[in-house]
Scaffold this active site. Structure first.
Site, PDB file in Angstrom:
ATOM      1  N   SER A 146      49.533  47.354 -82.400  1.00  0.00           N
ATOM      2  CA  SER A 146      50.600  47.057 -81.431  1.00  0.00           C
ATOM      3  C   SER A 146      50.096  47.432 -80.054  1.00  0.00           C
ATOM      4  O   SER A 146      49.260  48.349 -79.924  1.00  0.00           O
ATOM      5  CB  SER A 146      51.855  47.872 -81.744  1.00  0.00           C
ATOM      6  OG  SER A 146      52.770  47.820 -80.647  1.00  0.00           O
ATOM      7  N   TYR A 159      55.740  55.762 -83.578  1.00  0.00           N
ATOM      8  CA  TYR A 159      55.249  54.387 -83.728  1.00  0.00           C
ATOM      9  C   TYR A 159      53.888  54.225 -83.046  1.00  0.00           C
ATOM     10  O   TYR A 159      52.941  53.681 -83.615  1.00  0.00           O
ATOM     11  CB  TYR A 159      56.276  53.417 -83.145  1.00  0.00           C
ATOM     12  CG  TYR A 159      55.942  51.969 -83.343  1.00  0.00           C
ATOM     13  CD1 TYR A 159      55.995  51.386 -84.609  1.00  0.00           C
ATOM     14  CD2 TYR A 159      55.559  51.160 -82.270  1.00  0.00           C
ATOM     15  CE1 TYR A 159      55.680  50.053 -84.801  1.00  0.00           C
ATOM     16  CE2 TYR A 159      55.248  49.827 -82.447  1.00  0.00           C
ATOM     17  CZ  TYR A 159      55.317  49.273 -83.718  1.00  0.00           C
ATOM     18  OH  TYR A 159      55.004  47.953 -83.903  1.00  0.00           O
TER      19      TYR A 159
HETATM   20  N1  LIG Z   1      57.623  41.925 -83.863  1.00  0.00           N
HETATM   21  C1  LIG Z   1      56.942  42.483 -82.885  1.00  0.00           C
HETATM   22  O1  LIG Z   1      57.230  42.264 -81.697  1.00  0.00           O
HETATM   23  C2  LIG Z   1      55.784  43.395 -83.182  1.00  0.00           C
HETATM   24  C3  LIG Z   1      55.038  43.869 -82.103  1.00  0.00           C
HETATM   25  C4  LIG Z   1      53.946  44.691 -82.342  1.00  0.00           C
HETATM   26  C5  LIG Z   1      53.608  45.036 -83.636  1.00  0.00           C
HETATM   27  N2  LIG Z   1      54.360  44.571 -84.669  1.00  0.00           N
HETATM   28  C6  LIG Z   1      53.951  44.986 -86.023  1.00  0.00           C
HETATM   29  O2  LIG Z   1      53.805  43.821 -86.835  1.00  0.00           O
HETATM   30  C7  LIG Z   1      54.084  44.158 -88.197  1.00  0.00           C
HETATM   31  C8  LIG Z   1      55.120  43.173 -88.728  1.00  0.00           C
HETATM   32  O3  LIG Z   1      56.297  43.338 -87.957  1.00  0.00           O
HETATM   33  P1  LIG Z   1      57.503  42.298 -88.006  1.00  0.00           P
HETATM   34  O4  LIG Z   1      58.034  42.186 -86.630  1.00  0.00           O
HETATM   35  O5  LIG Z   1      57.085  41.086 -88.752  1.00  0.00           O
HETATM   36  O6  LIG Z   1      58.555  43.175 -88.823  1.00  0.00           O
HETATM   37  P2  LIG Z   1      59.514  42.778 -90.035  1.00  0.00           P
HETATM   38  O7  LIG Z   1      60.462  43.907 -90.138  1.00  0.00           O
HETATM   39  O8  LIG Z   1      60.039  41.388 -89.848  1.00  0.00           O
HETATM   40  O9  LIG Z   1      58.516  42.763 -91.297  1.00  0.00           O
HETATM   41  C9  LIG Z   1      57.945  43.931 -91.805  1.00  0.00           C
HETATM   42  C10 LIG Z   1      57.890  43.818 -93.314  1.00  0.00           C
HETATM   43  O10 LIG Z   1      57.245  45.011 -93.816  1.00  0.00           O
HETATM   44  C11 LIG Z   1      57.894  45.333 -95.021  1.00  0.00           C
HETATM   45  N3  LIG Z   1      57.682  46.738 -95.365  1.00  0.00           N
HETATM   46  C12 LIG Z   1      58.226  47.832 -94.777  1.00  0.00           C
HETATM   47  N4  LIG Z   1      57.841  48.951 -95.413  1.00  0.00           N
HETATM   48  C13 LIG Z   1      57.031  48.568 -96.436  1.00  0.00           C
HETATM   49  C14 LIG Z   1      56.335  49.255 -97.459  1.00  0.00           C
HETATM   50  N5  LIG Z   1      56.401  50.597 -97.577  1.00  0.00           N
HETATM   51  N6  LIG Z   1      55.593  48.552 -98.340  1.00  0.00           N
HETATM   52  C15 LIG Z   1      55.528  47.188 -98.242  1.00  0.00           C
HETATM   53  N7  LIG Z   1      56.190  46.476 -97.307  1.00  0.00           N
HETATM   54  C16 LIG Z   1      56.926  47.161 -96.410  1.00  0.00           C
HETATM   55  C17 LIG Z   1      59.363  45.029 -94.759  1.00  0.00           C
HETATM   56  O11 LIG Z   1      60.112  44.910 -95.967  1.00  0.00           O
HETATM   57  C18 LIG Z   1      59.263  43.737 -93.971  1.00  0.00           C
HETATM   58  O12 LIG Z   1      59.331  42.606 -94.820  1.00  0.00           O
HETATM   59  C19 LIG Z   1      54.553  45.624 -88.184  1.00  0.00           C
HETATM   60  O13 LIG Z   1      53.466  46.448 -88.518  1.00  0.00           O
HETATM   61  C20 LIG Z   1      54.979  45.839 -86.741  1.00  0.00           C
HETATM   62  O14 LIG Z   1      54.853  47.193 -86.375  1.00  0.00           O
HETATM   63  C21 LIG Z   1      55.431  43.760 -84.473  1.00  0.00           C
END
Ligand SMILES: NC(=O)c1ccc[n+]([C@@H]2O[C@H](COP(=O)([O-])OP(=O)(O)OC[C@H]3O[C@@H](n4cnc5c(N)ncnc54)[C@H](O)[C@@H]3O)[C@@H](O)[C@H]2O)c1
Length: 253
Positions: A146, A159
């Site tokens: 991130s 985070y």
């Molecule tokens: N959306 C953004 O703007 C953004 C920005 C920077 C980084 N990220 C990172 O991208 C990744 C995906 O984020 P997203 O926005 O798609 O979030 P999201 O919440 O849509 O998806 C995350 C998924 O991870 C799963 N998960 C959580 N804990 C888990 C575990 N212990 N074992 C297996 N699965 C698990 C959840 O059930 C969910 O389906 C994350 O690591 C997040 O930190 C997202």
């Protein structure tokens, strides 16, 4: 490495960036297994493109071993591993209630950092025994960091620390695995339109968009998936963190 005909595993694939990545890889011809603690969501995502969806908790060595064994039984050992499972939890180092809740801090580290390492190391252990392809390539791992790793905001200590760890392990992991022909990359997304944002009030949503300079909008999950595809396909991409953020730089708050 070419994607067509290879097996891939994508964690966090029930939602958001992982779901889009699973779809992109399937469209590119991979046999994709979707892993998520939300087993129903994993199955629903995979069903949309004829893949395999499995419940898996990335924090558990046994759960990951079991899921990877099932994925291997269905599709053969994965040459592509994408880690998108993650959570966000806010909290100041010292808040109104006192010091940051340690259980919350530990949980964020456990899922985002240790979970990523757990899946990466177990998937890599299978990759190193595969027959090499062109240019000695055996596999590719893409982890999700991130921009908070370098620009963590107020309330993002846990985070940012977790994502800093994911970013920092990219180069040593790539160095460890280089002799086996396995590449390791990390994508540091800016702000992407995933279910995380669906519940935000309009004013906060608008403020976030304002900071993403060009294009002037949140990223689309399939744009993350397209970068994963490009990283897998380009043999020189190894050992670094790539920002995907529309020139967004996070301010303190
Ligand atoms: N959306 C953004 O703007 C953004 C920005 C920077 C980084 N990220 C990172 O991208 C990744 C995906 O984020 P997203 O926005 O798609 O979030 P999201 O919440 O849509 O998806 C995350 C998924 O991870 C799963 N998960 C959580 N804990 C888990 C575990 N212990 N074992 C297996 N699965 C698990 C959840 O059930 C969910 O389906 C994350 O690591 C997040 O930190 C997202």
């Amino acid at each position: 490495m070419q994607i067509k005909g290879h097996a891939a595993v994508v964690t966090g694939g029930a939602s958001g960036l992982g779901q889009a990545t699973a779809r992109v890889l399937a469209e590119a011809g991979a046999a994709v297994t979707v892993l998520d603690v939300n087993a129903d969501g994993a199955r629903a995502t995979a069903a949309a493109f004829g893949g395999l969806g499995l419940g898996c908790d990335v924090t558990s060595a046994e759960s990951v071993a079991e899921a990877l064994a099932q994925a291997t039984a269905a599709h053969g050992p994965a040459r592509i591993c994408v880690n998108c499972a993650g959570i966000v939890a806010g909290g100041r180092v010292v808040g109104k209630e006192g010091p940051h809740d340690l259980a919350t801090f530990s949980r964020v580290i456990a899922i985002n950092l240790i979970g990523t390492f757990n899946v990466m190391s177990q998937a890599a252990a299978a990759m190193v025994d595969l027959e090499p392809e062109a240019e000695h390539e055996r596999g590719v791992i893409v982890n999700t960091g991130s921009i908070a790793a370098t620009e963590g905001q107020v309330g993002q200590a846990a985070y940012a620390a977790s994502k800093g760890g994911v970013a920092s392990l990219t180069l040593p992991a790539a160095r460890d695995l280089a002799r086996s022909g396995v590449r390791v990359m990390c994508i540091a997304p800016g702000l992407f339109q995933t279910p995380m944002f669906d519940t935000l009030p309009q004013d906060i949503y608008d403020a976030l968009i304002k900071k993403t300079l060009h294009p002037h909008r949140l990223g689309r999950p399939e744009e993350f998936g397209r970068l994963v595809r490009a990283l897998v396909e380009n043999p020189m991409m190894n050992g670094s963190v790539v920002r995907l953020d529309g020139a967004l730089r996070l301010e303190p708050r």
